[in-house]
Every structure is written in C-alpha cells, then in structure tokens.
Design a protein around this motif. Structure first.
Motif, PDB file in Angstrom:
ATOM      1  N   ILE A 198       2.419   6.813   5.722  1.00  0.00           N
ATOM      2  CA  ILE A 198       3.043   5.552   4.443  1.00  0.00           C
ATOM      3  C   ILE A 198       1.884   5.574   3.079  1.00  0.00           C
ATOM      4  CG2 ILE A 198       4.209   3.510   3.904  1.00  0.00           C
ATOM      5  CD1 ILE A 198       5.000   3.534   6.739  1.00  0.00           C
ATOM      6  N   TYR A 199       2.917   5.985   2.265  1.00  0.00           N
ATOM      7  CA  TYR A 199       2.102   5.943   0.477  1.00  0.00           C
ATOM      8  C   TYR A 199       2.228   4.867  -0.044  1.00  0.00           C
ATOM      9  CZ  TYR A 199       0.116  10.414   1.778  1.00  0.00           C
ATOM     10  OH  TYR A 199      -0.325  11.783   3.264  1.00  0.00           O
ATOM     11  N   GLY A 200       1.303   4.447  -0.404  1.00  0.00           N
ATOM     12  CA  GLY A 200       1.902   3.340  -0.911  1.00  0.00           C
ATOM     13  C   GLY A 200       0.480   2.101  -1.541  1.00  0.00           C
ATOM     14  N   ASP A 201      -0.760   2.674  -1.604  1.00  0.00           N
ATOM     15  CA  ASP A 201      -1.933   2.324  -1.952  1.00  0.00           C
ATOM     16  C   ASP A 201      -2.139   2.776  -3.486  1.00  0.00           C
ATOM     17  OD1 ASP A 201      -4.339   1.165  -3.210  1.00  0.00           O
ATOM     18  OD2 ASP A 201      -5.428   1.802  -1.226  1.00  0.00           O
ATOM     19  N   PRO A 202      -1.665   2.578  -4.677  1.00  0.00           N
ATOM     20  CA  PRO A 202      -2.510   2.980  -6.408  1.00  0.00           C
ATOM     21  C   PRO A 202      -4.135   3.746  -6.327  1.00  0.00           C
ATOM     22  CG  PRO A 202      -0.915   1.418  -6.956  1.00  0.00           C
ATOM     23  CD  PRO A 202      -1.448   1.245  -4.991  1.00  0.00           C
ATOM     24  N   ASN A 203      -4.684   2.618  -5.034  1.00  0.00           N
ATOM     25  CA  ASN A 203      -6.152   3.110  -5.409  1.00  0.00           C
ATOM     26  C   ASN A 203      -6.907   3.756  -4.406  1.00  0.00           C
ATOM     27  OD1 ASN A 203      -7.308   0.750  -7.807  1.00  0.00           O
ATOM     28  ND2 ASN A 203      -6.778  -0.376  -5.643  1.00  0.00           N
ATOM     29  N   SER A 204      -5.956   4.721  -3.611  1.00  0.00           N
ATOM     30  CA  SER A 204      -6.139   5.698  -2.694  1.00  0.00           C
ATOM     31  C   SER A 204      -7.127   6.863  -3.091  1.00  0.00           C
ATOM     32  CB  SER A 204      -4.547   5.269  -1.408  1.00  0.00           C
ATOM     33  OG  SER A 204      -5.352   6.205  -0.557  1.00  0.00           O
ATOM     34  N   GLN A 205      -7.663   7.330  -2.648  1.00  0.00           N
ATOM     35  CA  GLN A 205      -7.940   8.182  -3.523  1.00  0.00           C
ATOM     36  C   GLN A 205      -6.893   9.341  -2.893  1.00  0.00           C
ATOM     37  OE1 GLN A 205     -11.942   8.761  -1.902  1.00  0.00           O
ATOM     38  NE2 GLN A 205     -13.134   7.598  -3.688  1.00  0.00           N
ATOM     39  N   GLU A 206      -7.194   9.493  -1.139  1.00  0.00           N
ATOM     40  CA  GLU A 206      -5.821  10.500  -1.044  1.00  0.00           C
ATOM     41  C   GLU A 206      -4.630  10.705  -1.639  1.00  0.00           C
ATOM     42  OE1 GLU A 206      -3.638  11.795   3.346  1.00  0.00           O
ATOM     43  OE2 GLU A 206      -5.146  10.094   3.936  1.00  0.00           O
ATOM     44  N   GLN A 207      -3.537   9.332  -1.991  1.00  0.00           N
ATOM     45  CA  GLN A 207      -3.052   9.234  -2.360  1.00  0.00           C
ATOM     46  C   GLN A 207      -2.731   9.898  -4.690  1.00  0.00           C
ATOM     47  OE1 GLN A 207      -0.223   5.801  -2.036  1.00  0.00           O
ATOM     48  NE2 GLN A 207      -0.104   5.614  -4.405  1.00  0.00           N
ATOM     49  N   GLN A 208      -3.888   9.392  -4.605  1.00  0.00           N
ATOM     50  CA  GLN A 208      -4.221   9.906  -5.803  1.00  0.00           C
ATOM     51  C   GLN A 208      -4.626  11.371  -5.835  1.00  0.00           C
ATOM     52  OE1 GLN A 208      -7.604   7.727  -7.423  1.00  0.00           O
ATOM     53  NE2 GLN A 208      -6.839   6.119  -7.613  1.00  0.00           N
ATOM     54  N   ARG A 209      -5.296  12.451  -4.741  1.00  0.00           N
ATOM     55  CA  ARG A 209      -5.183  13.383  -5.111  1.00  0.00           C
ATOM     56  C   ARG A 209      -4.087  14.229  -4.601  1.00  0.00           C
ATOM     57  NH1 ARG A 209      -8.238  13.623  -1.111  1.00  0.00           N
ATOM     58  NH2 ARG A 209      -6.673  13.896   0.774  1.00  0.00           N
ATOM     59  N   ILE A 210      -3.181  13.402  -3.088  1.00  0.00           N
ATOM     60  CA  ILE A 210      -1.587  14.595  -3.276  1.00  0.00           C
ATOM     61  C   ILE A 210      -0.737  14.288  -4.890  1.00  0.00           C
ATOM     62  CG2 ILE A 210       0.167  14.375  -1.993  1.00  0.00           C
ATOM     63  CD1 ILE A 210      -1.158  13.037   0.538  1.00  0.00           C
ATOM     64  N   VAL A 211      -0.859  13.134  -5.962  1.00  0.00           N
ATOM     65  CA  VAL A 211       0.247  12.802  -6.562  1.00  0.00           C
ATOM     66  C   VAL A 211       0.001  13.820  -7.935  1.00  0.00           C
ATOM     67  CG1 VAL A 211       0.734  11.039  -8.527  1.00  0.00           C
ATOM     68  CG2 VAL A 211       0.695  10.257  -6.405  1.00  0.00           C
TER      69      VAL A 211
ATOM     70  N   ILE B 113       7.872   2.679  -5.435  1.00  0.00           N
ATOM     71  CA  ILE B 113       7.100   3.179  -6.680  1.00  0.00           C
ATOM     72  C   ILE B 113       5.742   3.598  -5.245  1.00  0.00           C
ATOM     73  CG2 ILE B 113       6.003   4.608  -8.734  1.00  0.00           C
ATOM     74  CD1 ILE B 113       8.788   4.584  -8.449  1.00  0.00           C
ATOM     75  N   ILE B 114       5.080   4.347  -5.243  1.00  0.00           N
ATOM     76  CA  ILE B 114       3.935   4.539  -4.566  1.00  0.00           C
ATOM     77  C   ILE B 114       2.536   3.943  -5.270  1.00  0.00           C
ATOM     78  CG2 ILE B 114       5.402   6.159  -2.464  1.00  0.00           C
ATOM     79  CD1 ILE B 114       3.226   8.031  -3.930  1.00  0.00           C
ATOM     80  N   ASP B 115       2.891   4.659  -7.167  1.00  0.00           N
ATOM     81  CA  ASP B 115       1.508   4.474  -7.685  1.00  0.00           C
ATOM     82  C   ASP B 115       1.534   2.959  -8.184  1.00  0.00           C
ATOM     83  OD1 ASP B 115       3.345   6.020  -9.059  1.00  0.00           O
ATOM     84  OD2 ASP B 115       2.070   6.956  -9.791  1.00  0.00           O
ATOM     85  N   ASP B 116       2.643   2.248  -7.971  1.00  0.00           N
ATOM     86  CA  ASP B 116       2.728   0.751  -8.670  1.00  0.00           C
ATOM     87  C   ASP B 116       2.117  -0.765  -7.710  1.00  0.00           C
ATOM     88  OD1 ASP B 116       3.579  -1.389  -9.329  1.00  0.00           O
ATOM     89  OD2 ASP B 116       5.380  -0.757  -9.783  1.00  0.00           O
ATOM     90  N   PRO B 117       1.742  -1.138  -8.429  1.00  0.00           N
ATOM     91  CA  PRO B 117       0.319  -2.139  -7.368  1.00  0.00           C
ATOM     92  C   PRO B 117       1.542  -3.529  -6.861  1.00  0.00           C
ATOM     93  CG  PRO B 117      -0.517  -1.897  -9.518  1.00  0.00           C
ATOM     94  CD  PRO B 117       0.814  -0.884  -9.815  1.00  0.00           C
TER      95      PRO B 117
END
Length: 267
Positions: free
Chosen positions: A165-178, A220-224
C-alpha cells in the motif's frame, strides 16, 4: 460474467448497487434473487487483497463458472500527474504495470517480467470509452451521495499494480515507482492477480475469457493528507466504482447474448 472485489467495503457497495443480495448456499458467491442459480448472468465474489490471493481466487471463479468476462471493481490510490486525477475519479486501465518483480544488484534495480493478460481492447472501445462523455452512468442515487456539485471524471489511463500500500510521499520506493511509470495514474494490489489468473486459464481453445479493471480513486498517494483523504473518500469511491461497473455490466448483458442459452449450447 463475474464481478470481483478485494475488500468488504467494496463488496457491500457493489452488491447494494447491483442488487446481488442472494448468497449461494455453501459458496462465496452472490447473485440477484431472481437469477437462475445454475446460470446467473452476473455473479459476485470477494477475492481478498494482494495479487497472490486475488490470483488464487480468480482461478477458483474460473474453474467454477467459466465466466465470459471478469471485472475487477474497487478503489485505488491516485497519482498526481499528466491526467490530473482527483479523488472519486474513475480509472479504466488499458495497460497494467507490475512493479514488484525486480532484481537488486550492484548496478541498481532491474525489472523482471511475468506473462499475464491485459484488459480487452474491444470492451474499452465499445463500452468503457464512450462513458467518458456520456454522463448518464451517474445515477441520481450516486449524485445525491456525493459532495455538492461533485462529479467524477473517467480516465482511460494505465495503472501500476504492486504488493504494497503506497501512501507516503517521502518514501524513496514510492517516488521511484511514480517516476518510472510516469504515464500511470493509479496504483492497486490486485490487478495483476486477475490478469495472471485469466492468462493461466487459457488451456482450452473453446474458452476465451475477457477482463476489465474498474477503479475509483480513494486517495492521492503523493498527497501529505493521504490517510485522512482515504478515510473520507473510501465510501464514495466504492459507490462510484460500483455504479460505473454496474452500468458497464448491464450494457454488456443487454448487447451480448448469453451463449450458454443458445440452441447449440443446450443441445
């Protein structure tokens, strides 16, 4: 056809919208009360969260019913990007990316791939894409349940399926996927399970199932404010996805004959 949902809130919304209130005894399937239990036009099952479990349940559904069409209905996390996705919007992906299969080495991460089916092009062309402009799928009941003046937009854009479950705008893994899947507008955890289950069922030349994936954005997963938004919009997104899915289901039932009831099938 089989309509599949991942969690209880999605399931309750779809059964309510579609009137599928009768559970088959000893089975995890719901049908309309007036349906023939042996040959229902639409069945519903909850397949559980994550790609592994959803794939197993999809194979069970196919083994039991051999549906001509399988639809995955529910919610997803939206991605801020070129499509300007908002909460409540409907996502109908023609293409699925699987982001969880990879090799980590000295030179970084390298994607690995597995074969799976994709949503059916003709269903997108004939039933889904026209509803981007035809707002008649938004029922009075749905409109009354949404915040004043709010109407969802339909996006035919790609989706990323993973196992988190992606929901942390500060996660490096999430940022890489986006960043890597820059044309995708949503993420979920079940789509590849459906797509893989359908692909694995193609061992009979006379059985040619099709599939669709219908999602509504709960956050929105990249929303704080991701978590707070999800809590507020989950019920709305479940209702929106269910209403859109039911419109597609009824259109297909109206337009396409049930081959199980043709004279050739009866003979």
């Amino acid at each position: 056809m089989a309509v599949l949902t991942a969690v209880q809130e999605e399931s309750e919304a779809f059964r309510r919208v579609g009137g599928l209130t009768q559970r088959l005894k000893g089975r995890p399937y719901y049908i309309a009360p007036e349906s023939d239990p042996a040959f229902p036009e639409v069945i519903h099952r909850e397949i559980d969260r994550n790609n592994i479990q959803s794939g197993e349940r999809v194979r069970d559904v196919i083994e039991h019913w051999q549906p001509e069409l399988l639809i995955l209905c529910g919610i997803a996390g939206g991605i801020n990007g070129h499509a300007k996705v908002s909460v409540g919007d409907v996502i109908i992906p023609p293409y699925i990316h699987y982001c969880s299969f990879a090799k980590l080495g000295n030179s970084g991460m390298r994607r690995r791939y597995i074969p799976f089916d994709y949503p059916s092009i003709n269903l997108h062309q004939d039933y889904v894409a026209p509803l981007r402009d035809d707002r008649s799928w938004i029922t009075d009941s749905l409109r009354d349940s949404l915040p004043d003046g709010w109407e969802p937009t339909v996006h035919v854009e790609s989706l990323v399926a993973g196992d988190k479950i992606y929901g942390d705008p500060n996660s490096q893994e999430q940022q890489r996927i986006v960043g890597e899947y820059d044309e995708a507008v949503a993420v979920d955890m079940e789509s590849v399970g459906l797509c893989r289950g359908v692909a694995a069922s193609r061992n009979n030349p006379q059985y040619n199932p099709r599939l669709l994936i219908i999602r509504s954005v709960s956050d929105i997963i990249d929303d704080p404010q991701n978590n707070e938004t999800r809590e507020e919009w989950r019920p709305h997104a479940c209702e929106i996805a269910s209403t859109f899915t039911w419109r597609v289901v009824t259109d297909i039932v109206d337009m396409e004959p049930d081959l199980r009831r043709t004279p050739e099938a009866v003979a």
